[in-house]
Design a protein around this motif. Structure first.
Motif, PDB file in Angstrom:
ATOM      1  N   VAL A  57       0.844  -1.194   0.000  1.00 54.35           N
ATOM      2  CA  VAL A  57       0.000   0.000   0.000  1.00 54.35           C
ATOM      3  C   VAL A  57       0.880   1.246   0.000  1.00 54.35           C
ATOM      4  CG1 VAL A  57      -1.763   1.299   1.270  1.00 54.35           C
ATOM      5  CG2 VAL A  57      -1.923  -1.202   1.119  1.00 54.35           C
ATOM      6  N   ASP A  58       1.935   1.243   0.812  1.00 53.80           N
ATOM      7  CA  ASP A  58       2.885   2.364   0.825  1.00 53.80           C
ATOM      8  C   ASP A  58       3.440   2.603  -0.581  1.00 53.80           C
ATOM      9  OD1 ASP A  58       2.595   2.502   3.588  1.00 53.80           O
ATOM     10  OD2 ASP A  58       4.568   1.663   4.022  1.00 53.80           O
ATOM     11  N   TYR A  59       3.840   1.523  -1.229  1.00 57.28           N
ATOM     12  CA  TYR A  59       4.414   1.598  -2.575  1.00 57.28           C
ATOM     13  C   TYR A  59       3.420   2.230  -3.550  1.00 57.28           C
ATOM     14  CZ  TYR A  59       6.594   0.029  -6.944  1.00 57.28           C
ATOM     15  OH  TYR A  59       7.150  -0.017  -8.196  1.00 57.28           O
ATOM     16  N   LEU A  61       0.758   4.065  -2.915  1.00 59.54           N
ATOM     17  CA  LEU A  61       0.481   5.461  -2.572  1.00 59.54           C
ATOM     18  C   LEU A  61       1.613   6.385  -3.028  1.00 59.54           C
ATOM     19  CD1 LEU A  61      -1.054   5.029   0.977  1.00 59.54           C
ATOM     20  CD2 LEU A  61      -2.169   6.136  -0.978  1.00 59.54           C
ATOM     21  N   CYS A  62       2.829   6.015  -2.728  1.00 58.65           N
ATOM     22  CA  CYS A  62       3.973   6.846  -3.134  1.00 58.65           C
ATOM     23  C   CYS A  62       4.031   7.001  -4.646  1.00 58.65           C
ATOM     24  CB  CYS A  62       5.273   6.260  -2.604  1.00 58.65           C
ATOM     25  SG  CYS A  62       5.481   6.443  -0.827  1.00 58.65           S
ATOM     26  N   ARG A  63       3.832   5.910  -5.343  1.00 58.85           N
ATOM     27  CA  ARG A  63       3.883   5.989  -6.804  1.00 58.85           C
ATOM     28  C   ARG A  63       2.774   6.897  -7.338  1.00 58.85           C
ATOM     29  NH1 ARG A  63       5.501   1.875 -11.491  1.00 58.85           N
ATOM     30  NH2 ARG A  63       4.860   3.226 -13.188  1.00 58.85           N
ATOM     31  N   ALA A  64       1.553   6.762  -6.814  1.00 58.51           N
ATOM     32  CA  ALA A  64       0.444   7.597  -7.281  1.00 58.51           C
ATOM     33  C   ALA A  64       0.708   9.075  -6.993  1.00 58.51           C
ATOM     34  CB  ALA A  64      -0.857   7.147  -6.622  1.00 58.51           C
ATOM     35  N   ILE A  65       1.247   9.368  -5.830  1.00 56.33           N
ATOM     36  CA  ILE A  65       1.551  10.758  -5.473  1.00 56.33           C
ATOM     37  C   ILE A  65       2.648  11.301  -6.384  1.00 56.33           C
ATOM     38  CG2 ILE A  65       2.499  12.259  -3.665  1.00 56.33           C
ATOM     39  CD1 ILE A  65       1.132  10.175  -1.663  1.00 56.33           C
ATOM     40  N   LEU A  66       3.696  10.532  -6.587  1.00 59.22           N
ATOM     41  CA  LEU A  66       4.795  10.970  -7.455  1.00 59.22           C
ATOM     42  C   LEU A  66       4.342  11.122  -8.904  1.00 59.22           C
ATOM     43  CD1 LEU A  66       7.629   8.767  -5.924  1.00 59.22           C
ATOM     44  CD2 LEU A  66       7.490  11.281  -5.846  1.00 59.22           C
ATOM     45  N   GLU A  67       3.511  10.220  -9.382  1.00 62.87           N
ATOM     46  CA  GLU A  67       3.013  10.323 -10.757  1.00 62.87           C
ATOM     47  C   GLU A  67       2.140  11.558 -10.931  1.00 62.87           C
ATOM     48  OE1 GLU A  67       1.175   6.472 -11.343  1.00 62.87           O
ATOM     49  OE2 GLU A  67       2.944   5.757 -12.434  1.00 62.87           O
ATOM     50  N   ARG A  68       1.344  11.854  -9.935  1.00 63.56           N
ATOM     51  CA  ARG A  68       0.500  13.055 -10.007  1.00 63.56           C
ATOM     52  C   ARG A  68       1.370  14.293 -10.105  1.00 63.56           C
ATOM     53  NH1 ARG A  68      -3.693  15.531  -5.592  1.00 63.56           N
ATOM     54  NH2 ARG A  68      -4.015  17.444  -6.759  1.00 63.56           N
ATOM     55  N   GLY A  69       2.401  14.353  -9.275  1.00 64.25           N
ATOM     56  CA  GLY A  69       3.374  15.438  -9.362  1.00 64.25           C
ATOM     57  C   GLY A  69       2.947  16.760  -8.774  1.00 64.25           C
ATOM     58  N   GLU A  70       1.739  16.896  -8.332  1.00 70.61           N
ATOM     59  CA  GLU A  70       1.242  18.156  -7.789  1.00 70.61           C
ATOM     60  C   GLU A  70       1.108  18.030  -6.281  1.00 70.61           C
ATOM     61  OE1 GLU A  70      -2.403  18.358  -9.940  1.00 70.61           O
ATOM     62  OE2 GLU A  70      -1.502  19.439 -11.608  1.00 70.61           O
ATOM     63  N   ILE A  77       7.498   6.662   5.939  1.00 65.26           N
ATOM     64  CA  ILE A  77       8.126   6.009   7.082  1.00 65.26           C
ATOM     65  C   ILE A  77       8.736   4.698   6.591  1.00 65.26           C
ATOM     66  CG2 ILE A  77       7.722   4.931   9.336  1.00 65.26           C
ATOM     67  CD1 ILE A  77       7.344   7.961   9.368  1.00 65.26           C
ATOM     68  N   GLY A  78      10.013   4.497   6.863  1.00 73.31           N
ATOM     69  CA  GLY A  78      10.644   3.246   6.446  1.00 73.31           C
ATOM     70  C   GLY A  78      12.149   3.307   6.558  1.00 73.31           C
ATOM     71  N   SER A  79      12.741   2.195   6.241  1.00 70.10           N
ATOM     72  CA  SER A  79      14.192   2.042   6.334  1.00 70.10           C
ATOM     73  C   SER A  79      14.857   2.392   5.001  1.00 70.10           C
ATOM     74  CB  SER A  79      14.511   0.591   6.681  1.00 70.10           C
ATOM     75  OG  SER A  79      14.060  -0.255   5.635  1.00 70.10           O
ATOM     76  N   ASN A  80      16.174   2.455   5.030  1.00 65.02           N
ATOM     77  CA  ASN A  80      16.920   2.659   3.790  1.00 65.02           C
ATOM     78  C   ASN A  80      16.691   1.509   2.816  1.00 65.02           C
ATOM     79  OD1 ASN A  80      18.021   5.111   4.572  1.00 65.02           O
ATOM     80  ND2 ASN A  80      19.841   4.180   5.461  1.00 65.02           N
ATOM     81  N   SER A  81      16.580   0.292   3.342  1.00 60.13           N
ATOM     82  CA  SER A  81      16.351  -0.854   2.456  1.00 60.13           C
ATOM     83  C   SER A  81      14.967  -0.781   1.819  1.00 60.13           C
ATOM     84  CB  SER A  81      16.545  -2.180   3.198  1.00 60.13           C
ATOM     85  OG  SER A  81      15.616  -2.316   4.246  1.00 60.13           O
ATOM     86  N   LYS A  82      13.977  -0.280   2.547  1.00 60.49           N
ATOM     87  CA  LYS A  82      12.639  -0.110   1.970  1.00 60.49           C
ATOM     88  C   LYS A  82      12.692   0.924   0.853  1.00 60.49           C
ATOM     89  CE  LYS A  82       7.912   1.192   3.279  1.00 60.49           C
ATOM     90  NZ  LYS A  82       7.043   1.578   4.411  1.00 60.49           N
ATOM     91  N   ALA A  83      13.379   2.035   1.072  1.00 59.83           N
ATOM     92  CA  ALA A  83      13.513   3.071   0.042  1.00 59.83           C
ATOM     93  C   ALA A  83      14.206   2.509  -1.192  1.00 59.83           C
ATOM     94  CB  ALA A  83      14.283   4.260   0.601  1.00 59.83           C
ATOM     95  N   ALA A  84      15.251   1.740  -0.997  1.00 61.42           N
ATOM     96  CA  ALA A  84      15.964   1.145  -2.133  1.00 61.42           C
ATOM     97  C   ALA A  84      15.063   0.172  -2.899  1.00 61.42           C
ATOM     98  CB  ALA A  84      17.219   0.420  -1.641  1.00 61.42           C
ATOM     99  N   LYS A  85      14.291  -0.614  -2.171  1.00 57.62           N
ATOM    100  CA  LYS A  85      13.371  -1.556  -2.809  1.00 57.62           C
ATOM    101  C   LYS A  85      12.320  -0.816  -3.635  1.00 57.62           C
ATOM    102  CE  LYS A  85      10.266  -5.376  -1.772  1.00 57.62           C
ATOM    103  NZ  LYS A  85       9.689  -6.230  -0.738  1.00 57.62           N
ATOM    104  N   PHE A  86      11.779   0.266  -3.093  1.00 63.76           N
ATOM    105  CA  PHE A  86      10.786   1.051  -3.828  1.00 63.76           C
ATOM    106  C   PHE A  86      11.404   1.641  -5.094  1.00 63.76           C
ATOM    107  CE2 PHE A  86       7.252   2.272  -0.617  1.00 63.76           C
ATOM    108  CZ  PHE A  86       7.169   0.962  -0.186  1.00 63.76           C
ATOM    109  N   ARG A  87      12.566   2.259  -4.960  1.00 62.45           N
ATOM    110  CA  ARG A  87      13.223   2.856  -6.142  1.00 62.45           C
ATOM    111  C   ARG A  87      13.511   1.794  -7.197  1.00 62.45           C
ATOM    112  NH1 ARG A  87      16.219   5.736  -1.974  1.00 62.45           N
ATOM    113  NH2 ARG A  87      15.401   7.860  -1.875  1.00 62.45           N
TER     114      ARG A  87
END
Length: 98
Positions: A57-59, A61-70, A77-87
């Motif tokens: 769900v975090d993934y 949501l973040c993607r939808a927000i970033l795609e919207r761009g506005e 909230i998360g770890s460095n490994s979570k951020a790397a996995k998302f990217r």
């Protein structure tokens, strides 16, 4: 503490049983089955803080927000490994961060 700040908060959750009934006037609870469905309705200058019970769900949501761009700001909230996995996941699907 946030009720003392000059902000309006929309608390979105897919678990209505966890949303308190008695909230300060500037905090609005919204129970929806798919939280990503409300991203498009957020004000253009909204600040988003993503901290759900589910990494998928975090993934989404973040993607939808970033795609919207506005938006003014996006926090997760998360770890460095979570951020790397998302990217990594976004790169695999062709999504490019600006």
């Amino acid at each position: 503490m946030i009720s003392d700040l000059p902000v309006d908060v929309t608390w979105v959750d897919s678990r209505p049983q966890l949303l308190p009934a008695d909230l300060p006037e500037n905090i609005h609870a919204l129970a929806v089955s798919e939280p990503v469905s409300v991203v498009a309705a957020a004000p253009m200058n909204a600040c988003h803080l993503v901290m759900t019970h589910d990494h998928a769900v975090d993934y989404s949501l973040c993607r939808a927000i970033l795609e919207r761009g506005e938006f003014a700001w996006l926090g997760l909230i998360g770890s460095n490994s979570k951020a790397a996995k998302f990217r990594s996941g976004w790169r695999v699907t062709g999504f490019r961060l600006r």
